[in-house]
Scaffold this motif. Structure first.
Motif, PDB file in Angstrom:
ATOM      1  N   SER A 276       0.801  -1.224   0.000  1.00 53.98           N
ATOM      2  CA  SER A 276       0.000   0.000   0.000  1.00 53.98           C
ATOM      3  C   SER A 276       0.827   1.264   0.000  1.00 53.98           C
ATOM      4  O   SER A 276       0.288   2.357  -0.121  1.00 53.98           O
ATOM      5  N   THR A 277       2.153   1.155   0.178  1.00 56.33           N
ATOM      6  CA  THR A 277       3.034   2.311   0.087  1.00 56.33           C
ATOM      7  C   THR A 277       4.103   2.008  -0.947  1.00 56.33           C
ATOM      8  O   THR A 277       4.606   0.893  -1.027  1.00 56.33           O
TER       9      THR A 277
ATOM     10  N   PRO B 267       6.392  -1.492  -9.377  1.00 55.12           N
ATOM     11  CA  PRO B 267       5.532  -1.329  -8.206  1.00 55.12           C
ATOM     12  C   PRO B 267       4.054  -1.353  -8.592  1.00 55.12           C
ATOM     13  O   PRO B 267       3.645  -0.791  -9.614  1.00 55.12           O
ATOM     14  N   GLY B 268       3.264  -2.002  -7.765  1.00 53.28           N
ATOM     15  CA  GLY B 268       1.827  -2.052  -7.990  1.00 53.28           C
ATOM     16  C   GLY B 268       1.060  -1.944  -6.688  1.00 53.28           C
ATOM     17  O   GLY B 268       1.601  -2.180  -5.604  1.00 53.28           O
ATOM     18  N   HIS B 269      -0.198  -1.582  -6.798  1.00 55.69           N
ATOM     19  CA  HIS B 269      -1.055  -1.504  -5.615  1.00 55.69           C
ATOM     20  C   HIS B 269      -2.513  -1.733  -6.001  1.00 55.69           C
ATOM     21  O   HIS B 269      -3.172  -0.833  -6.516  1.00 55.69           O
TER      22      HIS B 269
ATOM     23  N   LYS C 273     -11.976  -3.055  -9.443  1.00 54.34           N
ATOM     24  CA  LYS C 273     -11.331  -2.193  -8.447  1.00 54.34           C
ATOM     25  C   LYS C 273     -10.126  -1.484  -9.060  1.00 54.34           C
ATOM     26  O   LYS C 273      -9.535  -1.953 -10.023  1.00 54.34           O
ATOM     27  N   ALA C 274      -9.766  -0.358  -8.479  1.00 60.17           N
ATOM     28  CA  ALA C 274      -8.591   0.372  -8.954  1.00 60.17           C
ATOM     29  C   ALA C 274      -7.328  -0.438  -8.686  1.00 60.17           C
ATOM     30  O   ALA C 274      -7.187  -1.066  -7.634  1.00 60.17           O
ATOM     31  N   TYR C 275      -6.422  -0.406  -9.653  1.00 57.29           N
ATOM     32  CA  TYR C 275      -5.135  -1.087  -9.505  1.00 57.29           C
ATOM     33  C   TYR C 275      -4.072  -0.125 -10.047  1.00 57.29           C
ATOM     34  O   TYR C 275      -4.007   0.134 -11.237  1.00 57.29           O
ATOM     35  N   VAL C 276      -3.238   0.394  -9.158  1.00 57.21           N
ATOM     36  CA  VAL C 276      -2.224   1.365  -9.549  1.00 57.21           C
ATOM     37  C   VAL C 276      -0.952   0.653  -9.991  1.00 57.21           C
ATOM     38  O   VAL C 276      -0.462  -0.239  -9.299  1.00 57.21           O
TER      39      VAL C 276
ATOM     40  N   ALA D 121      -9.128  -5.892 -13.054  1.00 54.79           N
ATOM     41  CA  ALA D 121      -9.096  -4.627 -12.314  1.00 54.79           C
ATOM     42  C   ALA D 121      -9.104  -3.453 -13.286  1.00 54.79           C
ATOM     43  O   ALA D 121      -8.908  -3.614 -14.497  1.00 54.79           O
ATOM     44  N   ASN D 122      -9.324  -2.256 -12.751  1.00 55.56           N
ATOM     45  CA  ASN D 122      -9.240  -1.017 -13.527  1.00 55.56           C
ATOM     46  C   ASN D 122      -7.865  -0.399 -13.280  1.00 55.56           C
ATOM     47  O   ASN D 122      -7.586   0.084 -12.186  1.00 55.56           O
ATOM     48  N   PHE D 123      -7.006  -0.415 -14.298  1.00 56.11           N
ATOM     49  CA  PHE D 123      -5.624  -0.001 -14.118  1.00 56.11           C
ATOM     50  C   PHE D 123      -5.442   1.495 -14.370  1.00 56.11           C
ATOM     51  O   PHE D 123      -6.055   2.069 -15.266  1.00 56.11           O
ATOM     52  N   THR D 124      -4.610   2.093 -13.548  1.00 58.82           N
ATOM     53  CA  THR D 124      -4.249   3.495 -13.716  1.00 58.82           C
ATOM     54  C   THR D 124      -2.786   3.652 -13.317  1.00 58.82           C
ATOM     55  O   THR D 124      -2.222   2.779 -12.648  1.00 58.82           O
TER      56      THR D 124
END
Length: 296
Positions: free
Chosen positions: A99-100, A120-122, A143-146, A170-173
């Motif tokens: 998460s960080t 890195p991913g979240h 869900k959002a996936y960074v 997931a919805n990637f951004t």
């Protein structure tokens, strides 16, 4: 299609859900090995179908893996990477569910050899329950996936990872490291702290505690649901994203100070405006968020 080998380090809620969705989508086209904290959880991970094989042998888990998915608590990720480094093949891709991001990226840059890539991913998802028994193949869906788009990773390497991650639905951004940590503090980290704060407030209700407990309904349960999340995970998040979390908490403190002042002075207009603005903004948030994602 050739078989992709994926290693999941930490087959709990997130890692287990990742394994379940890949096996559901790809079947025998993916072979998943897993590392859990206990023998019991390893057996359960295999029984549930989250992994094909679980082991305490790091070489057996990550050796030959194309993608290593890191999902233990944040402060355990870097020590674990140090342990698995000798067994990683050339071209292996490390990604994580931490998460960080700033803390992890800096540490990874210091320890990874040039033949191993870190992206890195979240995934912005979860439940108040933990462990592989709480995992579900649909946890990531919608869900959002960074993904942090780091310049040192070749585009074709990112494409190889995304070819697998897209099976999460997931919805990637993409965000940069600092922006991710600031946004995660506001959207995820401070809400968890606030939920825990509301439970603490209830516990400090003194002689009224028993009566308060009788009145608990949907509002309190919904607002504090995430306070039941894993304490190790959230302690690590606070330690590794300290400044953005502290900054956001101070802003929230300022907001609540203004509310306290309005309540104490009987300023109904200010209180009404406070509720009206928050209602209108929340009512528009879900639609706004859905339109901002890159779903390709």
């Amino acid at each position: 299609m050739s078989c992709t080998k994926v290693a999941v380090i930490g087959v709990g809620l997130i890692g287990g859900s990742f394994g379940l969705c890949l096996k559901d989508a790809l079947g025998d086209a993916v072979y998943i090995t897993g590392l859990c904290r206990t023998e019991a959880s390893m057996r359960q991970a295999v029984a549930l179908g989250a992994v094909d094989e679980a082991s305490t042998d790091l070489a057996a888990v990550v050796g030959g893996a194309d993608i290593i998915y890191l999902s233990p608590p944040v402060l355990q990720i870097v020590p674990m990477v140090r342990r698995i480094l000798p067994y990683l093949k050339q071209g292996a891709i490390l990604t994580d569910a931490g998460s960080t991001k700033g803390y992890l990226y800096k540490a990874m840059q210091e320890i990874l050899p040039p033949y191993v890539h870190y992206i890195p991913g979240h995934p912005m998802t979860g439940r108040e329950k933990s462990g592989v028994s709480a995992a579900t193949k649909d946890l990531f869906a919608g869900k959002a996936y960074v993904i942090i788009d780091t310049p040192d990773v070749p585009p074709e390497t990112k494409d190889r990872l995304m070819d697998v991650l897209r099976y999460t639905r997931a919805n990637f951004t993409t965000l940069d490291l600092a922006q991710h940590d600031r946004c995660a503090a506001v959207i995820s980290h401070v809400p968890h702290l606030a939920a825990a704060g509301l439970v603490t407030l209830l516990n400090r209700s003194g002689d009224d505690l028993t009566s308060c407990l009788k009145l608990i309904g949907g509002g309190f349960k919904d607002t504090t649901r995430i306070a039941s999340s894993n304490a190790d995970m959230w302690a690590d998040i606070c330690m590794t994203n300290a400044k953005p979390i502290a900054d956001a908490l101070r802003t929230l403190q300022d907001i609540l100070d203004n509310v306290i002042s309005a309540v104490e002075t009987g300023d109904r207009q200010a209180i009404h405006a406070y509720f009206t603005a928050s209602k209108e903004r929340r009512d528009s948030i879900l639609l706004d968020a859905a339109q901002k994602f890159d779903t390709n």
